[in-house]
Each structure stands twice: as structure tokens, then as C-alpha cells.
Design a protein around this motif. Structure first.
Motif, PDB file in Angstrom:
ATOM      1  N   TRP A 151      26.617 -32.180  -0.261  1.00 51.27           N
ATOM      2  CA  TRP A 151      26.519 -31.391  -1.494  1.00 51.27           C
ATOM      3  C   TRP A 151      27.865 -30.786  -1.872  1.00 51.27           C
ATOM      4  CZ3 TRP A 151      27.372 -26.416  -3.133  1.00 51.27           C
ATOM      5  CH2 TRP A 151      26.785 -26.036  -4.347  1.00 51.27           C
ATOM      6  N   LEU A 152      28.550 -30.190  -0.908  1.00 54.00           N
ATOM      7  CA  LEU A 152      29.835 -29.572  -1.195  1.00 54.00           C
ATOM      8  C   LEU A 152      30.851 -30.618  -1.645  1.00 54.00           C
ATOM      9  CD1 LEU A 152      31.556 -27.054  -1.259  1.00 54.00           C
ATOM     10  CD2 LEU A 152      32.106 -27.424   1.163  1.00 54.00           C
ATOM     11  N   GLY A 153      30.841 -31.792  -1.009  1.00 53.36           N
ATOM     12  CA  GLY A 153      31.744 -32.860  -1.424  1.00 53.36           C
ATOM     13  C   GLY A 153      31.451 -33.317  -2.842  1.00 53.36           C
ATOM     14  N   ALA A 154      30.168 -33.327  -3.207  1.00 52.13           N
ATOM     15  CA  ALA A 154      29.789 -33.698  -4.567  1.00 52.13           C
ATOM     16  C   ALA A 154      30.334 -32.690  -5.568  1.00 52.13           C
ATOM     17  CB  ALA A 154      28.270 -33.783  -4.676  1.00 52.13           C
ATOM     18  N   LEU A 155      30.241 -31.417  -5.216  1.00 53.01           N
ATOM     19  CA  LEU A 155      30.763 -30.365  -6.085  1.00 53.01           C
ATOM     20  C   LEU A 155      32.275 -30.481  -6.231  1.00 53.01           C
ATOM     21  CD1 LEU A 155      29.886 -27.701  -7.585  1.00 53.01           C
ATOM     22  CD2 LEU A 155      30.562 -26.496  -5.496  1.00 53.01           C
ATOM     23  N   GLU A 156      32.960 -30.729  -5.120  1.00 56.43           N
ATOM     24  CA  GLU A 156      34.421 -30.847  -5.157  1.00 56.43           C
ATOM     25  C   GLU A 156      34.869 -32.038  -5.997  1.00 56.43           C
ATOM     26  OE1 GLU A 156      35.272 -31.046  -1.011  1.00 56.43           O
ATOM     27  OE2 GLU A 156      35.433 -28.860  -0.785  1.00 56.43           O
ATOM     28  N   ALA A 157      34.123 -33.135  -5.946  1.00 59.65           N
ATOM     29  CA  ALA A 157      34.491 -34.312  -6.742  1.00 59.65           C
ATOM     30  C   ALA A 157      34.403 -34.004  -8.228  1.00 59.65           C
ATOM     31  CB  ALA A 157      33.586 -35.487  -6.386  1.00 59.65           C
ATOM     32  N   LEU A 158      33.358 -33.289  -8.646  1.00 53.54           N
ATOM     33  CA  LEU A 158      33.249 -32.925 -10.054  1.00 53.54           C
ATOM     34  C   LEU A 158      34.376 -31.988 -10.462  1.00 53.54           C
ATOM     35  CD1 LEU A 158      29.395 -32.361 -10.397  1.00 53.54           C
ATOM     36  CD2 LEU A 158      30.710 -34.345 -11.142  1.00 53.54           C
ATOM     37  N   ALA A 159      34.701 -31.028  -9.599  1.00 53.45           N
ATOM     38  CA  ALA A 159      35.777 -30.089  -9.906  1.00 53.45           C
ATOM     39  C   ALA A 159      37.118 -30.805 -10.033  1.00 53.45           C
ATOM     40  CB  ALA A 159      35.857 -29.010  -8.827  1.00 53.45           C
ATOM     41  N   GLN A 160      37.287 -31.907  -9.308  1.00 53.30           N
ATOM     42  CA  GLN A 160      38.543 -32.654  -9.389  1.00 53.30           C
ATOM     43  C   GLN A 160      38.784 -33.199 -10.792  1.00 53.30           C
ATOM     44  OE1 GLN A 160      39.031 -35.578  -6.290  1.00 53.30           O
ATOM     45  NE2 GLN A 160      40.911 -36.418  -7.173  1.00 53.30           N
ATOM     46  N   SER A 161      37.713 -33.421 -11.541  1.00 51.81           N
ATOM     47  CA  SER A 161      37.868 -33.947 -12.900  1.00 51.81           C
ATOM     48  C   SER A 161      38.646 -32.993 -13.790  1.00 51.81           C
ATOM     49  CB  SER A 161      36.501 -34.245 -13.526  1.00 51.81           C
ATOM     50  OG  SER A 161      35.817 -33.042 -13.850  1.00 51.81           O
ATOM     51  N   PHE A 162      38.656 -31.707 -13.429  1.00 50.93           N
ATOM     52  CA  PHE A 162      39.382 -30.730 -14.246  1.00 50.93           C
ATOM     53  C   PHE A 162      40.897 -30.889 -14.109  1.00 50.93           C
ATOM     54  CE2 PHE A 162      35.515 -27.905 -13.142  1.00 50.93           C
ATOM     55  CZ  PHE A 162      34.717 -28.621 -14.027  1.00 50.93           C
TER      56      PHE A 162
END
Length: 338
Positions: A227-238
């Protein structure tokens, strides 16, 4: 095929059909609309086939369509009005590829659809082929609709990619992105994850592919329980652009599924506030800019006990799609007194 060619109607001054090895009635049907039906041995290379079809065209502009594409009436009329007056090199038309129950597009993007023949544009990429356009490029709200009636050939794209890799042929960044995406669709999550991570690490690559890779990587990690890795991947889009509504909705979903209503509401609020820019060329999900966040905010505020806020977002969603099943469900819920 007949549906596609009927929709072209009087728009086309000539129709060129390239048959890559059909074994059904495709050629017979095509022959009702044009005598220019050509056989082309399939080489597991979509760009090569499209370039072969372009080589047969003789008019000033080329409009390309797949057999399961349709021109709506508005688009037909718009194209007819351009005849004899168009001075662009390329016209980008909207490509609607998914629809809701009422037939409204839920997923679309721009494609290089109408091209000046004399410029000699060439398709590139054995899979997910595209043209690197130049010259005067015009964007239009006219659309082509992808109305697929049946499933495509399973595993075809992945097979082509793996043949290219097996032959030692280099993949450019765009092709590496699409290869990772096909691996994910095939359920090979660890390989797909590694592919997306490598694509995001390397310099170059189209910004829109980078943002989509963050979304795809997030889904891979989430499917594997990270879950945390999924969140970090989305944040990387910024790192590549300001938050897109599509990414904000995915962020909201991560918290929503954990019943973290306050944080979910933050991301859905942000999604609903983001401006929509279809001209980036990226994949656009129109519902992420209003309808979807309104639906989810209705639930979030209901769970937080802020019922007037919940009702307000329900009303906003209902104004957009009054007959949507989720809207009707929520209406019945509020009618019961909540």
C-alpha cells in the motif's frame, strides 16, 4: 467493418483497405464500399502495416480508422466543412475509447487523425504505433469513437514485444513503457513493476507516459499488497507535472479503501478542483474532474457525519448524471432520511 465504412459516408473521396490476412467476410464487405482493397502479409508490426496503407493514398489528406472505429454525425459534418479550406498539416481529433451506460465518453485522448499526405509522415512502433508530427498542428473537439464489439486477440501485443526483445532489437523509452504495461495486463506483476521502475529512472521519455507509468506502477504494487509503495508511486507523478485529477482520484481511493475518510476527501476535493487540459496528449478520464469525486465526497462526508456536505455533493453528481445507478442509490439513501 460495414459499420465503420458506413460512418465514413461521403466524407472520403477514396477509401483504401489493407487486409492483413482475414479469413472471414472482411474483404467481401470492404468490396461493397471500395475497389481498393489490398492484401498485406501480416508481419507482427502495426507501423509497417499502417505505412503500407498510407502508401496507397492519393488525396491531399489521409484520415485513418481501425475497423471498429466510427465517425459520429457531428464529426462527419465537421470534416465535410473542412474540405477545400483546411490549411493545417495535422489535425488532432479526440479518440473516445470507453463510454458510460448513457454513451458518454469516460476515457479519451487526442490522436494524429488527419494528416497532409505530401508531408510523408511515417508510423513508428511495432505495437502502439504513433507518428511524430510536425508542421501546423490543429486540435479539434471533433471525435472518433472506438466501438469495439468483441475481444481482441489475447496476448498479441505482448507476443510482439517479446519477439522484438528475443531478436535483440532495442526498444525506445516509449516502447519500454508499453511493454511494461502489457506485462501488467498479463498478470506478470513483478516483471511489470521492474519495467515501470526502470522506465521512470531513465532520462527521456514522454511526460504523459511518465505520469501514466506512476499510475501503472502504483497498481502493480497495490496488487502485491504494498500500500505504501502504491502511494509513493502516485506521489512520484508530481515530479512531472502538477497533480492530475486522475492521479488525485487514485490517491483518494487508496485512503477511501482504508476508510480514512478525511484524507480521502482531501484528494477528491483536489481532483474536483483541477483544470482539465486534453491537449497534453495524455489519457483523460473526464469523470475524474467532477462526477467521480462528487460521488466519493458524498460518501466521505456522510461517514464523517457532515450530512449537509454529503447532500451537496450528491446534488452535484446528480446534476451531471441523474440516471447513473450510483446517483439513484444515493438518492434513495437520502430519501430514507439520512
Amino acid at each position: 467493418m460495414a459499420r465503420c465504412l458506413e460512418s465514413v459516408g461521403e466524407v472520403a473521396d477514396e477509401i483504401v483497405i489493407l487486409d492483413t490476412g482475414s479469413t472471414d467476410r472482411t474483404k467481401e464487405i470492404a468490396g461493397r464500399y471500395t475497389s481498393r482493397v489490398y492484401d498485406y502479409p501480416w508481419q507482427e508490426d502495426f507501423a509497417a502495416a499502417r505505412n503500407a496503407s498510407f502508401s496507397k493514398a492519393t488525396m491531399d489528406y489521409i484520415l485513418w480508422l481501425d475497423a471498429d472505429d466510427v465517425l459520429p454525425e457531428e464529426t462527419r459534418q465537421g470534416l465535410l466543412q473542412w474540405k477545400g479550406t483546411l490549411c493545417a498539416d495535422v489535425v488532432m481529433l479526440r479518440y473516445h475509447v470507453a463510454f458510460d451506460a448513457a454513451g458518454r465518453p469516460t476515457f479519451s485522448y487526442y490522436r494524429e487523425r488527419l494528416l497532409r499526405r505530401a508531408n510523408g509522415y511515417r508510423w513508428e512502433g511495432a505495437v502502439h504505433e504513433a507518428i511524430s508530427v510536425w508542421g501546423k498542428v490543429v486540435y479539434s473537439q471533433l471525435a472518433v469513437e472506438h466501438r469495439k464489439l468483441g475481444p481482441g486477440e489475447p496476448g498479441r501485443n505482448l507476443r510482439i514485444f517479446e519477439r522484438l526483445v528475443g531478436e535483440g532489437k532495442p526498444l525506445d523509452p516509449r516502447m519500454r513503457f508499453y511493454y511494461a504495461r502489457e506485462l501488467r495486463y498479463a498478470g506478470r506483476l513483478q516483471e511489470a513493476q521492474a519495467g515501470f521502475e526502470a522506465f521512470l529512472r531513465e532520462p527521456g521519455g514522454w511526460v504523459e507516459n511518465k505520469i501514466d507509468a506512476c499510475s501503472q506502477l502504483s497498481a502493480c504494487r497495490l496488487q502485491q499488497g504494498d500500500w505504501l509503495g502504491a502511494l509513493e508511486a502516485l506521489a512520484q507523478s508530481f515530479c512531472y507535472d502538477l497533480p492530475r485529477a486522475e492521479i488525485c482520484c487514485e490517491m483518494g481511493r487508496l485512503y477511501f479503501d482504508r476508510q480514512d475518510w478525511k484524507r480521502a476527501a482531501f484528494w477528491y476535493q483536489l481532483a474536483a478542483s483541477r483544470p482539465r487540459d486534453d491537449r497534453t496528449g495524455g489519457f483523460v478520464q473526464p469523470d475524474c474532474y467532477d462526477f467521480l469525486p462528487y460521488l466519493q465526497l458524498c460518501v466521505c462526508y456522510d461517514r464523517l457525519g457532515e450530512w449537509e456536505q454529503a447532500r451537496e455533493y450528491h446534488r452535484r453528481a446528480a446534476r451531471l448524471k441523474p440516471q447513473d445507478p450510483a446517483v439513484l442509490h444515493n438518492e434513495a439513501y437520502f430519501q430514507k432520511g439520512k
